[in-house]
Design a protein around this motif. Structure first.
Motif, PDB file in Angstrom:
ATOM      1  N   UNK A  77      24.925  12.175   1.013  1.00 41.16           N
ATOM      2  CA  UNK A  77      24.517  10.771   0.878  1.00 41.16           C
ATOM      3  C   UNK A  77      24.365  10.109   2.256  1.00 41.16           C
ATOM      4  N   UNK A  78      23.346   9.291   2.378  1.00 41.55           N
ATOM      5  CA  UNK A  78      23.103   8.562   3.634  1.00 41.55           C
ATOM      6  C   UNK A  78      24.166   7.483   3.805  1.00 41.55           C
ATOM      7  N   UNK A  91      12.991  -1.767   2.233  1.00 44.59           N
ATOM      8  CA  UNK A  91      13.194  -2.439   0.942  1.00 44.59           C
ATOM      9  C   UNK A  91      12.762  -3.907   1.015  1.00 44.59           C
ATOM     10  N   UNK A 101      12.360  -3.946  -8.166  1.00 39.75           N
ATOM     11  CA  UNK A 101      13.482  -3.172  -7.606  1.00 39.75           C
ATOM     12  C   UNK A 101      13.330  -1.666  -7.880  1.00 39.75           C
ATOM     13  N   UNK A 105      12.688   1.503  -5.048  1.00 38.26           N
ATOM     14  CA  UNK A 105      13.433   2.765  -4.868  1.00 38.26           C
ATOM     15  C   UNK A 105      12.482   3.966  -4.944  1.00 38.26           C
TER      16      UNK A 105
ATOM     17  N   UNK B 127      23.701  10.174  -6.046  1.00 37.43           N
ATOM     18  CA  UNK B 127      23.395   8.897  -5.396  1.00 37.43           C
ATOM     19  C   UNK B 127      23.142   9.185  -3.921  1.00 37.43           C
ATOM     20  N   UNK B 128      21.856   9.304  -3.554  1.00 32.53           N
ATOM     21  CA  UNK B 128      21.528   9.758  -2.199  1.00 32.53           C
ATOM     22  C   UNK B 128      21.927   8.778  -1.098  1.00 32.53           C
ATOM     23  N   UNK B 129      22.185   7.494  -1.468  1.00 26.26           N
ATOM     24  CA  UNK B 129      22.564   6.509  -0.453  1.00 26.26           C
ATOM     25  C   UNK B 129      23.910   5.896  -0.830  1.00 26.26           C
ATOM     26  N   UNK B 130      24.769   5.729   0.162  1.00 28.92           N
ATOM     27  CA  UNK B 130      25.998   4.978  -0.060  1.00 28.92           C
ATOM     28  C   UNK B 130      25.652   3.496  -0.092  1.00 28.92           C
ATOM     29  N   UNK B 138      17.946  -6.666  -1.007  1.00 29.21           N
ATOM     30  CA  UNK B 138      16.726  -6.010  -1.512  1.00 29.21           C
ATOM     31  C   UNK B 138      16.953  -4.519  -1.733  1.00 29.21           C
ATOM     32  N   UNK B 139      17.662  -3.879  -0.796  1.00 31.38           N
ATOM     33  CA  UNK B 139      17.913  -2.445  -0.936  1.00 31.38           C
ATOM     34  C   UNK B 139      18.993  -2.198  -1.996  1.00 31.38           C
ATOM     35  N   UNK B 141      19.542  -3.947  -4.717  1.00 32.37           N
ATOM     36  CA  UNK B 141      18.886  -4.075  -6.031  1.00 32.37           C
ATOM     37  C   UNK B 141      18.124  -2.797  -6.363  1.00 32.37           C
ATOM     38  N   UNK B 142      17.409  -2.270  -5.357  1.00 32.16           N
ATOM     39  CA  UNK B 142      16.635  -1.043  -5.570  1.00 32.16           C
ATOM     40  C   UNK B 142      17.575   0.116  -5.906  1.00 32.16           C
ATOM     41  N   UNK B 143      18.643   0.259  -5.135  1.00 27.99           N
ATOM     42  CA  UNK B 143      19.589   1.358  -5.381  1.00 27.99           C
ATOM     43  C   UNK B 143      20.193   1.262  -6.777  1.00 27.99           C
ATOM     44  N   UNK B 145      18.931   0.468  -9.458  1.00 31.88           N
ATOM     45  CA  UNK B 145      18.057   0.988 -10.522  1.00 31.88           C
ATOM     46  C   UNK B 145      18.143   2.515 -10.642  1.00 31.88           C
ATOM     47  N   UNK B 146      18.735   3.162  -9.635  1.00 31.05           N
ATOM     48  CA  UNK B 146      18.827   4.626  -9.684  1.00 31.05           C
ATOM     49  C   UNK B 146      20.201   5.128 -10.075  1.00 31.05           C
TER      50      UNK B 146
END
Lengths: 171, 171
Positions: A77-78, A91, A101, A105, B127-130, B138-139, B141-143, B145-146
């Motif tokens: 994970x980043x 984003x 949203x 992604x 979950x590729x991003x912490x 903004x990011x 909210x996008x995260x 959704x995944x």
């Protein structure tokens, strides 16, 4: 960790004085791979496609220095701040352009896949495909346009970037 | 070669009874990575975007089984017959759709970059991003959704594939 300690010719315990473990080492490698990514201000102005294109160009250049690291970095994970800042900028820019949203992604994932693949292409041989007997005329003609072209990978990246942004704009 | 012989606990000379060297080993690995790529007939019919989409879906699925091999395979020229056949089919299909020879090479390179990046994304963590403090709204909210979405990578691939084909069609 034990293998890394051996390679560095230090004891595992002295390694743990510097890093907490494998996850942190991966993040340090990611910071290195990302170190030449140039990011705009927090609220970048201008057309969203220009902002994204500039970020992706420097993202590719920066990662192309370390192609062998890519599968390791994508398997974790980043978590490093410069990387998170890049995704924040992407984003914000996509939301401003009207992406919801979920599509933000998805579009960021598309950009990531394309850029990491393109960073690998920079490390590809000058002629990535052998042109032998099995090659049909349509592919042979296409290959001939790349032969001896020092900027083959850069040229293909710019073409792909433009296609990707057109495709996202036309959603 | 000496290291591989050691790992396999055979002598280097007996290894050379089976393969001619590093290049051939890479091509055998490429054949393995490509082994589940399904290709249409030599003259595939139907809309070019459908033909390309089907090839790229199976290309991604096949490579996603061996993400760690990808930087090795992209560092060597493609020389195996199943791989060349896939590029032949893509080139014929793109030429039929009106792409000239130079754009055919560029479009194939774009497809390669996208698919190899997407194959790496299949191996990414759920979950590729912490999602920590540094993540802007903004990011975040996008995260969101995944999160917990088992088909996150598949869903993003289909979105990206559609965008890529739209972008190529609108050239």
């Amino acid at each position: 960790m034990p293998e890394l300690a051996r390679t560095l010719q230090v004891s595992p315990s002295s390694l743990y004085n510097h890093v907490t473990g494998r996850d942190q080492i991966v993040e340090l490698l990611r910071e290195r791979a990302m170190s030449e990514v140039e990011l705009p201000d927090e609220q970048p102005e201008g057309p969203w496609t220009d902002v994204v294109a500039e970020v992706l160009r420097s993202y590719r250049r920066s990662y192309a220095r370390y192609p062998r690291l890519i599968p390791l970095l994508t398997a974790y994970p980043v978590n490093s701040s410069h990387a998170i800042r890049m995704y924040n900028v992407l984003a914000v820019t996509l939301r401003r352009a009207g992406f919801d949203a979920a599509d933000t992604l998805r579009a960021i994932t598309l950009m990531d896949c394309f850029v990491l693949g393109a960073a690998l292409d920079v490390a590809a041989p000058d002629e990535p495909w052998h042109s032998g007997e099995e090659v049909w005329p349509a592919f042979a003609d296409a290959l001939a346009t790349g032969v001896g072209k020092a900027d083959r990978a850069d040229d293909a990246f710019e073409y792909g970037l433009a296609a990707l942004l057109r495709g996202l704009s036309a959603d």
